[in-house]
Scaffold this active site. Sequence first.
Site, PDB file in Angstrom:
ATOM      1  N   HIS A 244      39.333  43.577  49.604  1.00 23.66           N
ATOM      2  CA  HIS A 244      38.212  42.714  50.000  1.00 23.66           C
ATOM      3  C   HIS A 244      37.046  42.864  49.025  1.00 23.66           C
ATOM      4  O   HIS A 244      36.455  41.870  48.583  1.00 23.66           O
ATOM      5  CB  HIS A 244      37.765  43.077  51.416  1.00 23.66           C
ATOM      6  N   GLU A 248      35.987  39.879  46.081  1.00 23.18           N
ATOM      7  CA  GLU A 248      34.641  39.309  46.091  1.00 23.18           C
ATOM      8  C   GLU A 248      33.967  39.480  44.729  1.00 23.18           C
ATOM      9  O   GLU A 248      33.349  38.544  44.207  1.00 23.18           O
ATOM     10  CB  GLU A 248      33.808  39.987  47.188  1.00 23.18           C
ATOM     11  N   LYS A 251      35.685  37.288  42.019  1.00 22.44           N
ATOM     12  CA  LYS A 251      35.353  35.890  42.263  1.00 22.44           C
ATOM     13  C   LYS A 251      33.950  35.576  41.733  1.00 22.44           C
ATOM     14  O   LYS A 251      33.726  34.568  41.053  1.00 22.44           O
ATOM     15  CB  LYS A 251      35.445  35.619  43.764  1.00 22.44           C
ATOM     16  N   ASN A 252      32.997  36.464  42.023  1.00 21.08           N
ATOM     17  CA  ASN A 252      31.624  36.257  41.552  1.00 21.08           C
ATOM     18  C   ASN A 252      31.535  36.306  40.033  1.00 21.08           C
ATOM     19  O   ASN A 252      30.864  35.484  39.399  1.00 21.08           O
ATOM     20  CB  ASN A 252      30.709  37.324  42.157  1.00 21.08           C
TER      21      ASN A 252
END
Length: 446
Positions: A244, A248, A251-252
């Site tokens: 998780h 994240e 992706k950023n």
Amino acid sequence: MRISRYLLRQATTVLEQKLDHYSQFNPSPLSVKQFTDFGRTASKEASFQFLRQELPVRLANIMKEFRLLPENLTHMPSLVAVRDMYRQSFLELTQFEHDDDKDGFTEALIRIRDRHRDVVMMTAAGIMELKEVANVNANTEANIQYFLDRFYMSRISIRMLINQHTLLFGSEVRDRGDHIGCIDPNCDILRVVEDAYSNARFLCDQYYMACPELPQWWVLQYQYYMACPELRVTVPYVPSHLYHMLFELFKNAMRAVVEHHTPEGDLPPVQVLLVKGREDLCIKLSDQGGGIPRSQMDLLFNYMYSTAPQVPHATGGTHTPPLAGYGYGLPLSRLYARYFQGDLSLTSVDGYGTDALIYLKAISSEANELLPVYNKTCQRQYSTPLQTNDWSSQLHSSMFIRPFSTNTLHKMASGSACHHWKGLFATSGSSCGSGSTRDVHCEATA
């Protein structure tokens, strides 16, 4: 009608008495080592005896804090639904105070877990409802931020206990290799990094038709380590939690790089550094996506701030909105890191790029749960106003607390400097390709 009102008052009185009783006790934090040792040797009976006491304590401690929230927030429909959901689950668990039906207890845990599946999004919808009908001042913002950190951390811990029990002793038991419930005693960090990168890349390619690569040396190193199992970097950990966080951050970083560079040029890779020391394991992701101004760094972990388009919240419980648009990705990722005494931090060079660092405890006996406790210190936090600045400068300074009003946040949202690190991609993360780590039963985001 009178009988109905009387019975309702009686039920409410019983609930309040039970909450007062269980909230007197502090939760009992467990370490990763205790989780794994217990999973190897304990019986269903021992797990039942522990959970029927511990779960009501954890629920009661966080439920008491609902009363300390701003009154107008507690009246928001989505928050009322969440509060009622917690009350129902608490009462279901307390029915087993003197009931030794272990199979019925396991079934109740599964019902509770499924019932609370959308709590994160429902709570976010409640915050949106408040912002639509009232002005949120700095004190209210600070209290909401404080509550949400504790509320979501409590939720992570409760789901951890429920998943451990159902995976070890429930009908969901299945062959999961050497996993002990949700925990992999030899969690292969490189494999989780690769899974998170692959799925984030799939999403980035789908959205932008371009994606930064990992450097060639990383690819070669990964292939080498996969061929030599004895050289792999491992720690006892929950793979879905780590996935998780990494998903994240990847992706950023990918969005930042794609939007900062021209489509015609080569995209610089996202660098990954993995180091296991004596106490901590550190994973650093570095991008060249333009960086973030210092004045906006403190917004990145604010639940009430997102630059992605606001998604419509659910009405009548018939629609589940995507998580993107709430701005919860980074705050929740940091909570997953801190849950077992780790951390997640960001450093940035404005105009160049950003480094994101994940710290995990390398020693399982030191990786203890970080749990919220309802006590007088907690109560004072909600009633104490923010400090008044004692420095003349109104510019950002680490020497004093600078509260952000809702108006300030809206002004910040109009800029583009930090948009790539909050609320990324309008599509939900579930639209990415499947990954072995993400697909384990106890998904971190479930």
